[in-house]
Design an enzyme around this catalytic site. Structure first.
Site, PDB file in Angstrom:
ATOM      1  CG  ASP A  59      -0.467   4.894   5.213  1.00 19.42           C
ATOM      2  OD1 ASP A  59      -0.633   4.975   4.219  1.00 19.42           O
ATOM      3  OD2 ASP A  59      -1.263   5.787   5.874  1.00 19.42           O
ATOM      4  CG  HIS A 110       2.904   8.034   4.933  1.00 20.85           C
ATOM      5  ND1 HIS A 110       1.882   8.916   5.036  1.00 20.85           N
ATOM      6  CD2 HIS A 110       2.725   7.205   6.145  1.00 20.85           C
ATOM      7  CE1 HIS A 110       1.177   8.464   6.300  1.00 20.85           C
ATOM      8  NE2 HIS A 110       1.515   7.707   6.705  1.00 20.85           N
ATOM      9  CG  HIS A 114       4.636   9.114  10.532  1.00 21.44           C
ATOM     10  ND1 HIS A 114       3.590   9.106  11.364  1.00 21.44           N
ATOM     11  CD2 HIS A 114       3.880   8.324   9.671  1.00 21.44           C
ATOM     12  CE1 HIS A 114       2.702   8.637  11.187  1.00 21.44           C
ATOM     13  NE2 HIS A 114       2.655   8.249  10.150  1.00 21.44           N
ATOM     14  CG  HIS A 204      -1.666   0.823   8.575  1.00 22.10           C
ATOM     15  ND1 HIS A 204      -3.199   0.784   8.618  1.00 22.10           N
ATOM     16  CD2 HIS A 204      -0.995   2.026   8.788  1.00 22.10           C
ATOM     17  CE1 HIS A 204      -3.372   2.169   8.870  1.00 22.10           C
ATOM     18  NE2 HIS A 204      -2.302   2.803   9.094  1.00 22.10           N
TER      19      HIS A 204
END
Length: 252
Positions: A59, A110, A114, A204
């Site tokens: 991510d 994503h 966020h 990540h």
């Protein structure tokens, strides 16, 4: 006082209407329909696979210092992964978006900013996904077909909005916990103990020890006889269902 006389024909019509209404109400309130109305829709956490194959995903939302290093490691190890990019990240680092895509990795969505998507109405969830797709495409990558909700936070609206955009909603069943800054060896041990055929691993691009841990993780996974492929290659594209544990399975 008025007296209403109902003949037999009218009585039969009234009775028919009442019976139809009661039957319709019973159908609406049946346990099965009530269950369907409140059915929990799940993203794909892992895939039902007989062969030893797994996916590594990253991510990307905060920072970009480690991305070139991660791409170099993946290239040297001959591994293709999946990167889930936030819209503002893709807009800020378009060169990295294109480098990820050009290297043959999946570029996933994503969200645009966020947020906690379950707090938004469905139309705004759709806008979050679409706006991120546009920024990824503007950076020179293909339109994403994979979406990962921020924080792993979802509800039925999130899954439905994703599916309505002809995208797959993706979670994970193995968390490296790299965001907690464990040692590289601890990350290796954790992933090794939890992977199984069809696993999706979460990492990540900005975690402190991920660059040091990644080569060891790849080597350990391969030593266990696993092949590492992008999520787009591990999931089924049609004729599937997702069970109550989030496992994607082929329909019988």
């Amino acid at each position: 006082m008025k007296v209403f006389i109902i003949n037999r024909k009218r009585l039969m019509i009234i009775a028919g209407v009442l019976i139809t209404g009661i039957a319709s109400l019973a159908l609406t309130l049946s346990p099965m329909n009530a269950l369907r109305a409140h059915e929990r829709k799940l993203p794909i956490y892992c895939v039902d696979k007989s062969d030893k194959v797994v996916s590594i995903s990253f991510d990307a939302a905060w920072g970009n210092e480690q991305t070139p290093t991660l791409l170099d490691i993946l290239k040297n190890k001959g591994v293709k992964a999946t990167f889930f990019l936030v819209g503002f990240w893709a807009e800020k680092y378009p060169e990295s978006v294109k480098q990820i895509a050009d290297a043959g990795h999946d570029v996933g969505n994503h969200s645009d900013t966020h947020p906690h998507l379950p707090k938004l109405e469905k139309s705004k969830i759709t806008a979050q996904i679409e706006d991120c797709n546009k920024k990824i495409e503007a950076a020179g990558a293909p339109r994403p077909t994979l979406f990962r909700p921020p924080y792993g936070d979802y509800n039925n609206n999130v899954v439905e909005a994703t599916n309505e955009l002809n995208m797959h909603c993706i979670q994970w069943d193995v968390d490296s916990l790299d965001w907690k800054d464990p040692t590289p060896d601890d990350m290796v041990k954790r992933i090794k103990s939890k992977i199984k055929p069809g696993s999706i691993i979460l990492m990540h691009n900005g975690a402190k020890n991920t660059p040091e841990a990644l080569p060891k993780i790849i080597d350990e996974i391969k030593s266990e006889g696993y092949q590492i492929v992008p999520i787009s290659e591990i999931i089924m594209k049609e004729n599937y269902c997702v069970d109550t544990q989030g496992k994607q399975c082929a329909k019988n």
